[in-house]
Write a protein that holds these residues in place. Structure first.
Motif, mmCIF file in Angstrom:
data_model
loop_
_atom_site.group_PDB
_atom_site.id
_atom_site.type_symbol
_atom_site.label_atom_id
_atom_site.label_comp_id
_atom_site.label_asym_id
_atom_site.label_seq_id
_atom_site.Cartn_x
_atom_site.Cartn_y
_atom_site.Cartn_z
ATOM 1 N N LEU B 27 0.860 -1.189 0.000
ATOM 2 C CA LEU B 27 0.000 0.000 0.000
ATOM 3 C C LEU B 27 0.895 1.237 0.000
ATOM 4 C CD1 LEU B 27 -2.616 -1.096 2.687
ATOM 5 C CD2 LEU B 27 -3.055 -0.833 0.249
ATOM 6 N N ASP B 28 0.456 2.231 -0.758
ATOM 7 C CA ASP B 28 1.281 3.432 -0.893
ATOM 8 C C ASP B 28 0.410 4.678 -0.706
ATOM 9 O OD1 ASP B 28 3.180 5.283 -1.456
ATOM 10 O OD2 ASP B 28 3.464 4.721 -3.566
ATOM 11 N N ASP B 29 0.496 5.257 0.467
ATOM 12 C CA ASP B 29 -0.177 6.518 0.774
ATOM 13 C C ASP B 29 -1.681 6.474 0.457
ATOM 14 O OD1 ASP B 29 -0.195 9.067 1.790
ATOM 15 O OD2 ASP B 29 0.215 10.010 -0.136
ATOM 16 N N LYS B 217 -2.402 -1.694 -7.777
ATOM 17 C CA LYS B 217 -0.952 -1.748 -7.565
ATOM 18 C C LYS B 217 -0.518 -0.878 -6.384
ATOM 19 C CE LYS B 217 0.339 -3.102 -12.220
ATOM 20 N NZ LYS B 217 0.959 -2.726 -13.484
ATOM 21 N N SER B 218 -1.191 -1.094 -5.292
ATOM 22 C CA SER B 218 -0.895 -0.479 -3.986
ATOM 23 C C SER B 218 -1.328 0.981 -3.857
ATOM 24 C CB SER B 218 0.603 -0.616 -3.630
ATOM 25 O OG SER B 218 1.365 0.343 -4.329
ATOM 26 N N LYS B 219 -1.862 1.574 -4.916
ATOM 27 C CA LYS B 219 -2.274 2.986 -4.838
ATOM 28 C C LYS B 219 -3.790 3.120 -4.959
ATOM 29 C CE LYS B 219 1.939 5.028 -6.761
ATOM 30 N NZ LYS B 219 2.352 5.757 -5.566
ATOM 31 N N LEU B 220 -4.318 4.150 -4.317
ATOM 32 C CA LEU B 220 -5.738 4.453 -4.455
ATOM 33 C C LEU B 220 -5.904 5.362 -5.671
ATOM 34 C CD1 LEU B 220 -8.493 4.071 -2.924
ATOM 35 C CD2 LEU B 220 -8.099 6.339 -1.973
ATOM 36 N N LEU B 221 -6.541 4.814 -6.699
ATOM 37 C CA LEU B 221 -6.690 5.602 -7.930
ATOM 38 C C LEU B 221 -7.910 6.508 -7.886
ATOM 39 C CD1 LEU B 221 -5.854 3.022 -10.766
ATOM 40 C CD2 LEU B 221 -4.336 4.578 -9.542
#
Lengths: 262, 252
Positions: B27-29, B217-221
């Motif tokens: 997870l990224d931010d 891919k770990s980001k909230l789009l």
């Protein structure tokens, strides 16, 4: 959460352990058959070869059956502890451990409850074995049975905490069977369960040393002394130390950061 | 992300990042908010980070960066209060197969410190609601997949949480049962004012008015109503919007 909530959680975990035990009848039977075979067959075969001189806590010469009975009681605890650890691996594989770890109560408390519950479940098994052993002339004083209860609880928790710690590193049930062989058998044979340590000293210094530092040896001796209404301060100290140390290791091993709970 | 933070949010997920020991960034931010009484979908392909996010919210993993607030309580500061206010249905069944339905529910409720009388009362309510009173003494092993899932939902609701997390709760079920469970959870959402976070990779389970957190891919789009996400992506359907935003194909 109030004290009542903590009790409810403990009784919930204890009840689940009991239910699982009751549902697994073969587990109860095998927990008795295993030491029974050692007592009825092994001890009978070796009683002539392995004479026991007068040693504490006994005040006279004893038969080999009498000598190994406390070790076999400890064996019941050891197998039960490892069985309980096995169920932790199963719970983790099946995911049901997440239900336990998602409780709002502290994780150390939940693990302590689990340990206490599985140790309590093994106490009736130990007494059931001693009831059988009575017919093999293993007849300690009545007060010994009373002293034995708290000792069984503490020793059960020591061995359970060790099993819990080991199980936290096991990823699959299949691997645990191998670990059982590497833990149970060395612990059992490298202890005073089957032979007094002075006999081991006669054959090998380093084997004697291994037996002397084996926590299982101290569990066996604590059981032996309490069963014969005597106090063994050294064993009690070591067992208590192991209890604290192994519980700390188990709690550390189930830290979420380490991912063991996944 | 078009939705803004709200003071009335039940759950506030704040800048969560998580990296596995292997180095994989899961997870990224990630930040978004959940409202009471609202059905939220966490949409993403397998491996997008949905289960990791759930493991962090439920404290099965410890937070590395960011924080999660539930009713203003921080998961880092007051984990007991936060965990006591959430119920979870895991992707994999976590019922004890050898115990009965009732025994499973009692066990869970006791872990939340509920008294015996209270547990009994809540079990009666939940099983009646599911029309499963007859099955209370049946072993879970004897239940079909749909009923097991319902029992798990009932279990997650035993302590009356304000947040219900469901991690791909319909995986492995037939379409009719999936639909039935989805409807059941939506009813719970409305009737009990529970906030629901429903992780899925099946777009058909999402309605146009649902709030959708699109994880890839770990980001909230994206985090908005499904219809708004479609508009933003310039697509008619969420399937196409998902493909446009992620460059992959979702399953419907």
């Amino acid at each position: 959460m109030n004290i009542s909530a903590w009790w409810q959680a403990f009784f919930g975990i204890l009840k689940r352990e009991l239910l699982r035990f009751v549902h697994q009848r073969t587990r109860f039977i095998s927990s008795l058959v295993r030491p029974f075979i050692w007592l009825a067959v092994f001890a009978a075969g070796f009683r002539a070869a392995l004479g026991i001189s007068i040693i504490e806590p006994y005040d006279t010469y004893i038969t080999y059956q009498v000598y190994i009975a406390p070790g076999l009681v400890a064996m019941v605890l050891l197998f039960n502890a490892m069985q309980s650890s096995l169920s932790m691996v199963y719970d983790r594989e099946m995911g049901s451990m997440r239900v336990l770890l998602m409780s709002p109560l502290p994780r150390w408390y939940l693990l302590l409850c689990k340990l206490t519950a599985s140790a309590l479940v093994s106490i009736p098994q130990a007494y059931a074995f001693l009831a059988i052993a009575w017919w093999f002339d293993v007849q300690p004083p009545a007060i010994g049975y009373l002293w034995l209860a708290p000792v069984l609880l503490v020793c059960g928790m020591v061995l359970g905490a060790l099993g819990l710690f080991i199980s936290s590193f096991i990823k699959q049930l299949e691997n645990f069977a191998g670990v059982m062989n590497f833990v149970i058998f060395p612990m059992f044979f490298l202890s005073s369960a089957l032979y007094p340590l002075w006999r081991m000293l006669e054959s090998s210094d380093w084997l004697y040393w291994l037996c002397s530092v084996n926590p299982f040896t101290f569990c066996v001796e604590l059981i032996r002394f309490s069963l014969y209404n005597q106090w063994n301060g050294e064993a009690a100290t070591v067992v208590t130390g192991c209890l604290i140390g192994f519980i700390a290791l188990a709690v550390w091993a189930f830290d979420p950061q380490r991912g063991a709970s996944r | 992300m078009t939705d803004t933070a709200s003071n009335t949010a039940l759950v506030d997920i704040q800048s969560i990042s998580f990296q596995y020991p292997s180095g994989k960034q899961a997870l990224d931010d990630v930040s978004f908010q959940l409202q009471s009484g609202q059905f939220h979908a966490l949409l993403g392909l397998n491996g997008a980070g949905k289960s990791t996010l759930f493991a962090l919210i439920s404290r099965l993993f410890r937070l590395q960066q960011g924080d999660i607030l539930l009713n203003g309580q921080s998961l880092k500061v007051a984990p007991s209060k936060v965990l006591g206010s959430m119920g979870m249905v895991f992707q994999q069944s976590t019922l004890d197969l050898d115990l009965s339905v009732s025994e499973n529910l009692h066990y869970h409720a006791s872990l939340h410190g509920m008294s015996r009388s209270r547990r009994q009362e809540r079990i009666d309510v939940e099983l009646t609601r599911l029309d499963m009173n007859d099955a209370r003494h049946k072993k879970v092993r004897a239940l079909n997949g749909g009923h097991r899932r319902r029992v798990e939902i009932a279990r997650a609701l035993m302590h009356q949480p304000s947040l219900l997390l469901l991690d791909e709760a319909t995986v492995g079920l037939d379409p009719a049962t999936r639909q039935s469970i989805n409807t059941h959870v939506r009813e719970l959402c409305e009737e009990r004012n529970v906030a629901v976070l429903w992780a899925t990779h099946l777009i058909e389970e999402i309605h146009p008015r649902d709030k959708v957190a699109l994880l890839h891919k770990s980001k909230l789009l994206a985090f908005d109503h499904a219809e708004a996400i479609c508009q933003t992506a310039g697509q008619q359907s969420l399937v196409n919007a998902f493909s446009t935003l992620t460059g992959t194909e979702a399953r419907s």
